[in-house]
Design a protein around this motif. Sequence first.
Motif, mmCIF file in Angstrom:
data_model
loop_
_atom_site.group_PDB
_atom_site.id
_atom_site.type_symbol
_atom_site.label_atom_id
_atom_site.label_comp_id
_atom_site.label_asym_id
_atom_site.label_seq_id
_atom_site.Cartn_x
_atom_site.Cartn_y
_atom_site.Cartn_z
ATOM 1 N N ALA A 117 0.793 -0.979 -0.372
ATOM 2 C CA ALA A 117 0.372 0.298 -0.068
ATOM 3 C C ALA A 117 0.770 1.400 -0.396
ATOM 4 C CB ALA A 117 -1.091 0.177 1.461
ATOM 5 N N GLY A 118 1.792 1.459 -0.286
ATOM 6 C CA GLY A 118 2.977 2.400 -0.771
ATOM 7 C C GLY A 118 2.268 3.284 -1.792
ATOM 8 N N THR A 119 2.804 4.775 -1.976
ATOM 9 C CA THR A 119 3.110 5.711 -2.414
ATOM 10 C C THR A 119 2.127 5.582 -3.843
ATOM 11 O OG1 THR A 119 2.535 7.933 -0.658
ATOM 12 C CG2 THR A 119 2.691 8.049 -3.219
ATOM 13 N N ALA A 120 3.921 5.003 -3.883
ATOM 14 C CA ALA A 120 3.937 4.663 -5.597
ATOM 15 C C ALA A 120 3.234 3.165 -6.511
ATOM 16 C CB ALA A 120 5.324 3.622 -5.261
ATOM 17 N N SER A 121 3.188 2.154 -5.311
ATOM 18 C CA SER A 121 1.574 1.279 -5.892
ATOM 19 C C SER A 121 0.457 1.689 -5.895
ATOM 20 C CB SER A 121 1.839 -0.376 -4.403
ATOM 21 O OG SER A 121 2.987 -0.770 -3.836
ATOM 22 N N LEU A 122 0.045 2.543 -5.323
ATOM 23 C CA LEU A 122 -0.975 3.124 -5.494
ATOM 24 C C LEU A 122 -1.308 3.955 -6.557
ATOM 25 C CD1 LEU A 122 -2.465 3.919 -1.787
ATOM 26 C CD2 LEU A 122 -2.712 2.013 -2.684
#
Length: 434
Positions: A213-218
């Motif tokens: 749920a990291g920023t890059a993944s989202l």
Amino acid sequence: MLYDAGRVGPLGPQHKAAPVAAWGRDAADLAAQHPGLSLLPTPLLTLDAAALEHNLAAMAAWVRSAGVDLAPHGKTTMAPSVWRHQLDAGACGLTVATPWQLAVALDAGVPWVLAAYPVLDPGVLALLARPRSARVLVWADGTDVVEVTSRGLTAGGEPAQPLDVLVELGAPGGRTGARSVAAALEVARAVAAAPGLRLAGVAGYEGALAHDAGTASLERVRSWLGELRDLHEQLAASGAYGDVPGGVVVSAGGSAYFDLVAEVLAPLHDPAGERGPATRTVVRAGAYVAHDDGFYRGISPLGRGAGGASGEGFRAALHGWVRVVSRPEPGLALADAGKRDLPFDEGLPQVQAVRRSGSGATEPFTGAEVTALNDQHAFVRLTGGAESLRVGDVLRLGVSHPCTAFDKWGLLPVLDDAGGAQPVLVDWVRTVFG
């Protein structure tokens, strides 16, 4: 809530969750007596009735708040009795992942089945060519898939009704799916021209593109969802969708990112067709019904503040119960459960509580950690006060990843409350994993 107690019949050696003393007894009669957990054998995997009911209600509330439809993934449990509760809670249908699962869902009377997979098996395609009342939608990500699907469906002549096909959009480095919107448009044209098939929408699986749920993944997930939206809008604007009974379907949303699906795709949800072709945005999250104490606890949207009207996140309904069988050296205990009994692909089980001698009250237990699983053994490292653990004590474990937990058990006991001091058996759930 009623699950499968009345359908199991006599318990026997084919049920590893049944106590030997109960072999020959009717499963419903045993559950009706509400025996204590100490009667059941170890190793054991159980379901928590209160948590199941809570999760069904929480997901139904989120779906209403988000303004989308839900077709939860049936492969999580492969338990038709659980499926019935999901449908009764408002799901429009179920999702499956293989042709066999599709056949099981149709046999179980599921009225609306989304097969998130190319269905190429000749026997199942022959089944789909016959008259049926259930709506079935299958996926295709290439013109070659379209060709094989059409050929198998029409091998015995004209099918009784067209088979709805969703064009699957993927991404470079992902799993299946056309690798660009342009490639997906080509697939859509092939579906529209193929005998026996009907272009019914677009779909894909964003969970193959991210695992946290990291920023890059989202942001990667949001970007891909934007492409899926663009694909649908191009098809709608070009008039590619004809008459689609039940509506065009735009589907994404595994159990990790269904909130982002609603954020990007819910505006397309228009079942009445007030803004163009009647369209349903469908999320397919399935793990919510049992949830877990590992991967999904950390990544579930309801745990990330996307609870909406539900007001509370999901609760873990799956627990392992293992008996200490050896204390061969200081700081180490061996318990009687392993890879054959508990999921391990998304993290090892976590020690939560202890029942002294297997029958004492369930008490929180700290200082113990499962460090490895063999086929039938769990290695439990002990520190501090956990050294008090003795042979015969039973540990309650939280598990990670329900999708690889249910498939190890053909019959699961349902407890009233796994967190209670003395849980009791109230029902059974059968799975149909082959």
